[in-house]
Design an enzyme around this catalytic site. Structure first.
Site, short mmCIF file in Angstrom:
data_model
loop_
_atom_site.label_atom_id
_atom_site.label_comp_id
_atom_site.label_asym_id
_atom_site.label_seq_id
_atom_site.Cartn_x
_atom_site.Cartn_y
_atom_site.Cartn_z
N PHE A 20 0.56 -1.32 -0.14
CA PHE A 20 -0.32 0.05 -0.08
C PHE A 20 0.59 1.17 -0.09
O PHE A 20 0.72 1.91 -0.84
CB PHE A 20 -0.58 -0.18 1.33
N ASP B 4 12.40 -12.07 -0.35
CA ASP B 4 12.28 -12.01 1.11
C ASP B 4 13.01 -10.95 1.55
O ASP B 4 14.31 -11.21 1.38
CB ASP B 4 11.80 -13.36 1.87
N TYR C 166 4.47 -5.67 17.67
CA TYR C 166 4.69 -4.69 16.80
C TYR C 166 5.87 -3.48 16.65
O TYR C 166 6.38 -3.38 16.36
CB TYR C 166 3.24 -4.63 15.79
N ILE D 182 -17.69 -1.83 13.75
CA ILE D 182 -17.41 -1.00 14.90
C ILE D 182 -16.97 -1.64 16.03
O ILE D 182 -17.88 -2.02 17.02
CB ILE D 182 -17.61 0.25 15.34
#
Length: 312
Positions: A14, A54, A144, A203
């Protein structure tokens, strides 16, 4: 402008594809490394060299060593917070060890600068002020964010030991065309794809949790400015404003003309309640500021998703 040889990791994804496209448009030579685990080959811009490697692989290491890019722009990552919580080892293998493979190759390939797509949203934690500044303590609460912070520290090491200039761009919640609406993607993409498929978006919780939504075109601008910045630096890239998820839902519902009103599901365990980034330093040092407001950005994004949806 000095023409540069640039390697973009994650350049079929993206954000990375938009960044690679902008470098090509500016006249630079661009190669892309992306294993297509989440990226799409049709996102690769025309004119870029593409290698389906990769970032942890010997192929990537060897390519960097021989191609010798002047700049490494590192966007490839395991991006899911939920996967990082469920499998911290996998997250560290992708985001820490993968980055180290690139950095070791960068030293041998005589790379001058590394621009790293870090995180702002997952970096500061719930204890930080809102908006958070770079001087505020980074206390990431998920693997993360921990991995992104670790990579930032490794970049300092490679700067000190090998002279590779590190620029860390801490992104807020990026949205825009080409974002993937599958899995744990950005909420904007998830909602749009549900609306277009005539399905009910859900939501999480009350929808009053806030995020700092920044349009991908503004992220591109930050990367172009970072390319010309000659010093080491860490910069928040966000709008400084908070927008709650319910507001995003209602605005997308309005733009798409949908009659599907808000439906609420369970709250996600451990989800951060508030998040926004103070980008004063990026304005002062890079000359960057966000240009696309939320309504314009959402409208552009919906239009791009509609066009892609029609081509399916």
């Amino acid at each position: 402008m000095v023409r540069r040889r640039i390697l973009v990791t994650g350049g079929a994804g993206f954000i990375g594809s938009h960044v690679a496209e902008s470098f090509l448009a500016a006249g630079h030579e661009v190669a892309i490394v992306d294993n297509l685990s989440t990226g799409r080959q049709d996102n690769v811009p025309v004119g870029a060299q593409f290698y389906p490697f990769d970032i942890k692989s010997w192929e990537t290491f060897d390519f960097i060593r021989h191609w010798q890019p002047q700049v490494l722009v590192h966007h490839a990552a395991q991006m899911s917070v939920r996967i990082s919580v469920d499998d911290p080892v996998r997250d560290a293998q992708e985001n820490i060890l993968g980055s180290l493979n690139l950095f070791e190759a960068a030293v041998q390939g005589k790379v001058e600068k590394i621009i790293f797509a870090s995180t702002g949203g997952a970096m500061y934690g719930d204890q930080a002020p809102v908006p958070a500044g770079e001087e505020d303590r980074a206390t990431p609460e998920c693997p993360y964010g921990i991995a992104k912070l670790a990579v930032e520290h490794y970049m300092h090491f490679y700067h000190r030991e090998h002279g590779v200039i590190p620029i860390r761009l801490r992104y807020a919640n990026v949205y825009g065309p080409r974002q993937n609406g599958l899995g744990e993607a950005g909420v904007v993409a998830i909602f749009i794809e549900k609306f277009l498929a005539q399905e009910q978006p859900v939501i999480n919780g009350d929808g009053l949790q806030t995020r700092d939504f920044v349009y991908v075109g503004d992220i591109v601008a930050a990367n172009l400015l970072a390319l010309e910045y000659s010093q080491a630096g860490t910069f928040n890239i966000g709008t400084g404003g908070e927008t709650d998820i319910l507001t995003i839902y209602l605005k997308l519902q309005e733009i798409l003309g949908s009659k599907k009103g808000p439906v609420h599901g369970p709250t996600k365990p451990g989800e951060q309640r508030r998040s926004a980034l103070d980008s004063t330093l990026a304005h002062k040092e890079l000359g960057w500021r966000p240009r696309i407001n939320l309504v314009e950005g959402l409208t552009r994004t919906v239009k791009a998703f509609q066009q892609r949806y029609l081509l399916k």
